[in-house]
Design an enzyme around this catalytic site. Structure first.
Site, PDB file in Angstrom:
ATOM      1  N   GLY A  31     -79.834  33.258 -25.568  1.00 61.22           N
ATOM      2  CA  GLY A  31     -78.849  33.370 -26.649  1.00 61.22           C
ATOM      3  C   GLY A  31     -77.777  32.307 -26.632  1.00 61.22           C
ATOM      4  O   GLY A  31     -76.833  32.382 -27.420  1.00 61.22           O
ATOM      5  N   ARG A  87     -84.685  30.141 -41.534  1.00 59.59           N
ATOM      6  CA  ARG A  87     -83.441  30.628 -40.936  1.00 59.59           C
ATOM      7  C   ARG A  87     -82.268  30.644 -41.917  1.00 59.59           C
ATOM      8  O   ARG A  87     -81.409  31.504 -41.849  1.00 59.59           O
ATOM      9  CB  ARG A  87     -83.086  29.811 -39.693  1.00 59.59           C
ATOM     10  CG  ARG A  87     -84.096  29.998 -38.555  1.00 59.59           C
ATOM     11  CD  ARG A  87     -83.622  29.369 -37.265  1.00 59.59           C
ATOM     12  NE  ARG A  87     -82.446  30.011 -36.739  1.00 59.59           N
ATOM     13  CZ  ARG A  87     -81.219  29.530 -36.823  1.00 59.59           C
ATOM     14  NH1 ARG A  87     -80.999  28.367 -37.399  1.00 59.59           N
ATOM     15  NH2 ARG A  87     -80.205  30.201 -36.332  1.00 59.59           N
ATOM     16  N   CYS A  96     -91.124  29.396 -54.820  1.00 59.07           N
ATOM     17  CA  CYS A  96     -90.722  30.162 -56.003  1.00 59.07           C
ATOM     18  C   CYS A  96     -89.778  31.286 -55.606  1.00 59.07           C
ATOM     19  O   CYS A  96     -90.151  32.468 -55.627  1.00 59.07           O
ATOM     20  CB  CYS A  96     -91.957  30.710 -56.694  1.00 59.07           C
ATOM     21  SG  CYS A  96     -92.921  29.367 -57.358  1.00 59.07           S
TER      22      CYS A  96
HETATM   23  C1  LIG Z   1     -85.092  38.878 -24.423  1.00 60.32           C
HETATM   24  C2  LIG Z   1     -84.799  37.538 -24.998  1.00 60.32           C
HETATM   25  N1  LIG Z   1     -84.651  36.509 -24.155  1.00 60.32           N
HETATM   26  C3  LIG Z   1     -84.392  35.269 -24.613  1.00 60.32           C
HETATM   27  C4  LIG Z   1     -84.278  35.020 -25.967  1.00 60.32           C
HETATM   28  C5  LIG Z   1     -84.026  33.615 -26.416  1.00 60.32           C
HETATM   29  O1  LIG Z   1     -82.871  33.473 -27.148  1.00 60.32           O
HETATM   30  P1  LIG Z   1     -82.346  32.009 -27.505  1.00 60.32           P
HETATM   31  O2  LIG Z   1     -83.484  31.241 -28.050  1.00 60.32           O
HETATM   32  O3  LIG Z   1     -81.285  32.247 -28.520  1.00 60.32           O
HETATM   33  O4  LIG Z   1     -81.840  31.420 -26.230  1.00 60.32           O
HETATM   34  C6  LIG Z   1     -84.405  36.071 -26.878  1.00 60.32           C
HETATM   35  C7  LIG Z   1     -84.275  35.832 -28.319  1.00 60.32           C
HETATM   36  O5  LIG Z   1     -84.356  36.648 -29.160  1.00 60.32           O
HETATM   37  C8  LIG Z   1     -84.689  37.372 -26.375  1.00 60.32           C
HETATM   38  O6  LIG Z   1     -84.847  38.407 -27.202  1.00 60.32           O
END
Ligand SMILES: Cc1ncc(COP(=O)(O)O)c(C=O)c1O
EC number: 4.1.1.20
Length: 462
Positions: A277, A359, A390
């Site tokens: 994340g 996205r 479309c």
């Molecule tokens: C359990 C888990 N780990 C890692 C990630 C990777 O997240 P990011 O690509 O934002 O680092 C996600 C993304 O949804 C996730 O659900």
């Protein structure tokens, strides 16, 4: 009703008060290194180059739209994460973008891999990722997927429900194995960019809730099963996170459960995974943290919380996806039409759209864009870069400045599209999903080829 889901009607744009938009950048020709892959620069004739290759050559050879991925940048980011997290484990989140070449790079650079479907697992195994370096995620893994993962010998299965505990235990027993597992804990933290919310509960499909006692009950159940070895707890709190405060709360809550487990069961679990994340720069306004800052912040948090709980510090793992692959790629498009709406903005239509980058439509994600086939001294014009689908929500870049002499045939590129673009690409309007072209040291090669009409027709069996 969300903005991205408004019905077709006259108000497709957001008619915002004058002065709402940020002013145009001082130099429209600049390719800000914070948002572009590391080897992107402008050649002497003004054409953008990547790994020494002019984008015009990439367009001639591979067509557009195309994702162009800088291999050296990808590898450098892998190394930055493993260096920063030495003594911990980095699992690349394959959902961001996975291909056989990517798996090979990860393997060579010493990363582990997080997969969340049987097919992602198949790609990983096919490309030679050792099974013990794979973690298997997902909130509804099928029994077949579980059997395959257990059979292959994956290093870790992250359990997401009570039913799954039973299924994985059964598969491991049948295979005559003891499967290493973590439990995904929902800690009541929702984090995104500069904000995070810490609540007692979290209304989402993933994991087992800490506050409801479900996570503790899952621990009890797993510890009672001989075919499972509980190695730790897992938490993932959001996406595109810049602020570490959410991790602080999540680590405190996870460590609190580790302490309760020790007190109730007399075992100290040796692992903790704080998920992925971590944010990247999509526009020049974004200012993400470097891996070493993130590593230090997470290590400090976990060490402090463990000291307070009287626990030995467990081995930490993280799962960055976007932060590794996101900045390494851009999408190259050809401009098809330029339509000025006086007093509003100019719509620039490209030869892709929500089929190669969902996205913006899905999350109102922000991107930037640049004219890359030449430089221009023309005045900036406020544009919206849209696709050819479309659907009025088919927007690639909501608000961006491009030179006012932009014309059909120009090449424009959207940076930071390495994560969740090809992996979320779709065939809306029977679009053919674009290729991923890896570039390195003046050479370009297709690592995922463009879909063809035959590919689509072969699926349509009449
Ligand atoms: C359990 C888990 N780990 C890692 C990630 C990777 O997240 P990011 O690509 O934002 O680092 C996600 C993304 O949804 C996730 O659900």
């Amino acid at each position: 009703m969300s903005r991205s889901a408004h019905p077709a009607g006259p108000r497709h744009g957001d008619v915002l008060p004058e002065g709402h938009y940020t002013p145009p950048p001082t130099d429209l020709n600049e390719l800000d290194p914070r948002v572009w892959a590391r080897t992107v620069t402008r050649g002497e004739d003004g054409t953008a180059t990547v790994a020494g290759i002019p984008v015009s050559r990439l367009q001639e050879e591979f067509g557009t739209p195309a994702y162009i991925l800088d291999e050296d940048d990808f590898r450098a980011r892998c190394r930055a994460w493993t260096d920063a997290f030495s003594g911990a484990d980095v699992f690349y989140a394959g959902k961001a973008f996975l291909s056989r070449a990517v798996v090979r790079w990860l393997r060579e650079e010493g990363l582990n891999l997080d997969v969340c479907s049987g097919t992602e697992l198949a790609v990983a195994l096919d490309a030679g990722m050792p099974a013990e370096r794979i973690a298997f995620h997902g909130n509804n893994k099928t029994s077949a997927e579980i059997e395959r993962a257990v059979g292959a010998g994956v290093g870790r299965i992250v359990l997401d429900s009570y039913q799954e505990i039973v299924r994985v235990a059964h598969a491991a027993r049948e295979a005559g194995k003891r499967q290493r597992v973590q439990i995904r804990v929902t800690v009541g933290v929702e984090a995104h960019t500069h904000e995070f919310i810490a609540t007692a509960h979290e209304d989402q499909k993933f994991g087992l809730a800490l506050q409801d006692g479900q996570a503790a009950e899952a621990v009890r159940r797993v510890l009672g099963l001989d075919s499972l070895e509980l190695t730790g707890l897992h938490s993932h709190i959001g996406s595109q996170i810049f602020d570490m405060a959410g991790f602080e709360v999540s680590a405190r809550r996870v460590v609190g459960l580790l302490r309760d487990i020790r007190d109730e069961h007399g075992v100290e679990l040796p692992e903790i995974d704080l998920g992925g994340g971590l944010g990247i720069a999509y526009t020049s306004d974004d200012d993400p943290r470097e891996p070493h800052e993130i590593a230090k912040a997470l290590a400090d948090i976990v060490t402090r919380e463990c000291a307070a709980a009287g626990l030995t510090v467990p081995r930490l793992s993280v799962e960055p996806g976007r932060a590794i692959v996101g900045p390494t790629a851009f999408t190259l498009y050809t401009v098809g039409t330029v339509k000025e709406l006086p007093g509003l903005r100019t719509y620039v239509s490209v030869d892709g759209g929500m089929s190669d980058n969902i996205r913006t439509a899905l999350y109102d994600a922000e991107y930037s864009v640049a004219l890359v086939s030449r430089v221009s001294d023309a005045e900036p014009m406020l544009t919206r870069v849209v696709g050819k689908h479309c659907e009025s929500g088919d927007i690639v870049v909501r608000d961006a400045y491009l030179p006012s002499d932009l014309a059909p045939g120009d090449l424009i590129a959207v940076p930071a599209t390495g994560a969740y673009c090809r992996s979320m690409a779709n065939n809306y309007n029977h679009a053919l999903r674009p290729p991923v072209v890896a570039v390195k040291d003046g050479a370009a090669r297709v690592i995922v080829r463009r879909e063809t009409e035959e590919d689509l027709l072969r699926l349509d069996v009449g």
